[in-house]
Design a protein around this motif. Structure first.
Motif, PDB file in Angstrom:
ATOM      1  N   PHE A 235      -7.843  19.132  41.913  1.00  0.00           N
ATOM      2  CA  PHE A 235      -7.263  18.583  40.690  1.00  0.00           C
ATOM      3  C   PHE A 235      -7.854  17.236  40.305  1.00  0.00           C
ATOM      4  O   PHE A 235      -7.519  16.689  39.258  1.00  0.00           O
ATOM      5  CB  PHE A 235      -5.746  18.469  40.824  1.00  0.00           C
ATOM      6  CG  PHE A 235      -5.021  19.766  40.624  1.00  0.00           C
ATOM      7  CD1 PHE A 235      -4.810  20.269  39.355  1.00  0.00           C
ATOM      8  CD2 PHE A 235      -4.567  20.484  41.708  1.00  0.00           C
ATOM      9  CE1 PHE A 235      -4.151  21.468  39.171  1.00  0.00           C
ATOM     10  CE2 PHE A 235      -3.909  21.687  41.538  1.00  0.00           C
ATOM     11  CZ  PHE A 235      -3.691  22.189  40.260  1.00  0.00           C
ATOM     12  N   GLY A 236      -8.731  16.688  41.127  1.00  0.00           N
ATOM     13  CA  GLY A 236      -9.384  15.440  40.768  1.00  0.00           C
ATOM     14  C   GLY A 236     -10.492  15.608  39.752  1.00  0.00           C
ATOM     15  O   GLY A 236     -11.003  14.629  39.212  1.00  0.00           O
ATOM     16  N   ASN A 237     -10.890  16.851  39.500  1.00  0.00           N
ATOM     17  CA  ASN A 237     -11.946  17.134  38.529  1.00  0.00           C
ATOM     18  C   ASN A 237     -11.365  17.108  37.110  1.00  0.00           C
ATOM     19  O   ASN A 237     -10.390  17.816  36.831  1.00  0.00           O
ATOM     20  CB  ASN A 237     -12.552  18.500  38.830  1.00  0.00           C
ATOM     21  CG  ASN A 237     -13.814  18.779  38.035  1.00  0.00           C
ATOM     22  OD1 ASN A 237     -13.860  18.607  36.827  1.00  0.00           O
ATOM     23  ND2 ASN A 237     -14.842  19.229  38.726  1.00  0.00           N
ATOM     24  N   PRO A 238     -11.932  16.334  36.175  1.00  0.00           N
ATOM     25  CA  PRO A 238     -11.383  16.243  34.812  1.00  0.00           C
ATOM     26  C   PRO A 238     -11.268  17.594  34.109  1.00  0.00           C
ATOM     27  O   PRO A 238     -10.328  17.810  33.343  1.00  0.00           O
ATOM     28  CB  PRO A 238     -12.380  15.332  34.087  1.00  0.00           C
ATOM     29  CG  PRO A 238     -12.997  14.512  35.162  1.00  0.00           C
ATOM     30  CD  PRO A 238     -13.077  15.405  36.370  1.00  0.00           C
ATOM     31  N   TYR A 239     -12.214  18.508  34.339  1.00  0.00           N
ATOM     32  CA  TYR A 239     -12.136  19.828  33.722  1.00  0.00           C
ATOM     33  C   TYR A 239     -10.866  20.549  34.175  1.00  0.00           C
ATOM     34  O   TYR A 239     -10.172  21.196  33.380  1.00  0.00           O
ATOM     35  CB  TYR A 239     -13.345  20.678  34.116  1.00  0.00           C
ATOM     36  CG  TYR A 239     -14.684  20.183  33.636  1.00  0.00           C
ATOM     37  CD1 TYR A 239     -15.213  20.622  32.421  1.00  0.00           C
ATOM     38  CD2 TYR A 239     -15.441  19.312  34.409  1.00  0.00           C
ATOM     39  CE1 TYR A 239     -16.457  20.189  31.984  1.00  0.00           C
ATOM     40  CE2 TYR A 239     -16.686  18.866  33.983  1.00  0.00           C
ATOM     41  CZ  TYR A 239     -17.192  19.314  32.771  1.00  0.00           C
ATOM     42  OH  TYR A 239     -18.420  18.886  32.343  1.00  0.00           O
TER      43      TYR A 239
END
Length: 299
Positions: free
Chosen positions: A30-34
Motif C-alpha cells: 500500500f506504500g505504492n501511490p498507484y
C-alpha cells in the motif's frame, strides 16, 4: 484548526512526496501511490491529507462514519485530541506501521518482497516439479505482455467470469471493484505493465504490476480461472519473466492471505506490518472484535 484535503489521481504523487519529507512512508504494497489511489481512494473511503497548520498526516477518511485511519505513522496525542475536539471523530486507527507502539488493540499482517530471479530459476524443488507438470498437462497457452487497447475489454469480461467461477464460499467474498478501479485509473498508463494468459483466445489468467522504486515493482493483481493444472504457478513464472524483461528484480506482494502466496516464501523476504487502535468513541459498537476491525483489508 483541522483541515482535510482529498487526494486525486492528478495530485496524489506530489502530495505523497510532501508527506514523505515529514514522515517515512513504509515500503509495502500500500506504500505504492498507484495502489493507494486504486484501493483507498474510491467508492466511499477517501485518501486525504489532514493538517492542523503545523503537522500534516496521510489518512483514509470514512466521512459518513467519521472515521480516520492514519497511514504509516501514529499521530501525536495532541493532534488526536484536537481531531476529537474539532471534528468529533468517532474512531481513529493507524495502519501499515513498521513496528508496534504498544496500543491495547492491534493486529499484524505479513507481506512479502518476491525475488524475481528465484522464481524464474525455479529455485524450489516442489515449485519446479509443479511447474513442469503444469506445462505437460495443460494445453498450449497464448502468453502475451499486457497491451491496453487489446486487453482492457477482455480483462473486464474475465473479472466477471472470475467473480462467479469459484466455490460458493469464495464467491460470497469475491470482489473485483479494486481491479476495475485500477483499470479505470491506470489501465492505459505506459507505466502499467503485465502479462495475460489466454487459451483459444479466451483470457484465463492475468497479472498487472507498476513501478515502485529502483528496480522494484508492485504486483497489483494476479488472478486465474479454475480448471487448469497449477495455473497459478504458470502465471507466477510468466509474470516474473515479464517483470525481469521490464527491468524489475523484486516485486512487492499484498498481504499473504492465501496458501498459494504463503507457498512462495522460499522465493522472497517477508516482513510484518501493524495496525493499532488510537481512539474509539464510547458509544461505538462492533460486529467483530476490535482487532478484526483494524484489519487493513477491511478499511
Amino acid at each position: 484548526m483541522i483541515t482535510i484535503e482529498r487526494l486525486t489521481k492528478s495530485n496524489s504523487k506530489e502530495k505523497l512526496a510532501d508527506i514523505a519529507k515529514a514522515h517515512d512512508i513504509t515500503r509495502c504494497f500500500f506504500g505504492n501511490p498507484y495502489v493507494m489511489h486504486s484501493f483507498l481512494n474510491l467508492n466511499g473511503p477517501f485518501l486525504c491529507t489532514i493538517s492542523n497548520g503545523t503537522e500534516t498526516y496521510l489518512i483514509v477518511h470514512k466521512k459518513m462514519k467519521n472515521e480516520y485511519r492514519f497511514l504509516f505513522t501514529t499521530p501525536r496525542k495532541e493532534f488526536v485530541d484536537e481531531l476529537v475536539k474539532d471534528e468529533h471523530a468517532r474512531y481513529i486507527a493507524t495502519n501499515f506501521l513498521p513496528e508496534r507502539t504498544g496500543a491495547e488493540f492491534w493486529m499484524d499482517e505479513e507481506e512479502m518482497i518476491l525475488d524475481v530471479d528465484s522464481i524464474i530459476g525455479l529455485g524450489d524443488h516442489d515449485f519446479r516439479k509443479e511447474y513442469h507438470r503444469a506445462m505437460r498437462k495443460n494445453p498450449v497457452f497464448e502468453i502475451s505482455k499486457y497491451e491496453p487497447k487489446r486487453d482492457i475489454g477482455d480483462l473486464v469480461g474475465f473479472l466477471e467470469e472470475w467473480r462467479w467461477g469459484r466455490t460458493d464460499e469464495q464467491n460470497d467474498i469475491a470482489a473485483i471493484e479494486n481491479d476495475l478501479n485500477f483499470l479505470a485509473s491506470w489501465g492505459k498508463e505506459v507505466t502499467t505493465k503485465g502479462v495475460v494468459i489466454r487459451h483459444e483466445g479466451h483470457v484465463i489468467a492475468y497479472c498487472l504490476y507498476v513501478p515502485y522504486f529502483d528496480k522494484t515493482c508492485t504486483s497489483v493483481f494476479s488472478k486465474i480461472l479454475r480448471g487448469y493444472e497449477s495455473l497459478g504457478v504458470v502465471l507466477t513464472v510468466e509474470k516474473c519473466k515479464a517483470m525481469k524483461a521490464d527491468g524489475f528484480d523484486f516485486a512487492y506482494l499484498a498481504n499473504l492471505n492465501n496458501d498459494f502466496k504463503k507457498s512462495l516464501k522460499w522465493a522472497g523476504t517477508t516482513f510484518t506490518l501493524y495496525a493499532e487502535r488510537v481512539y474509539k468513541d464510547e458509544s461505538m459498537t462492533f460486529l467483530h472484535v476490535p482487532e478484526k476491525y483494524l484489519n487493513s483489508a477491511r478499511m
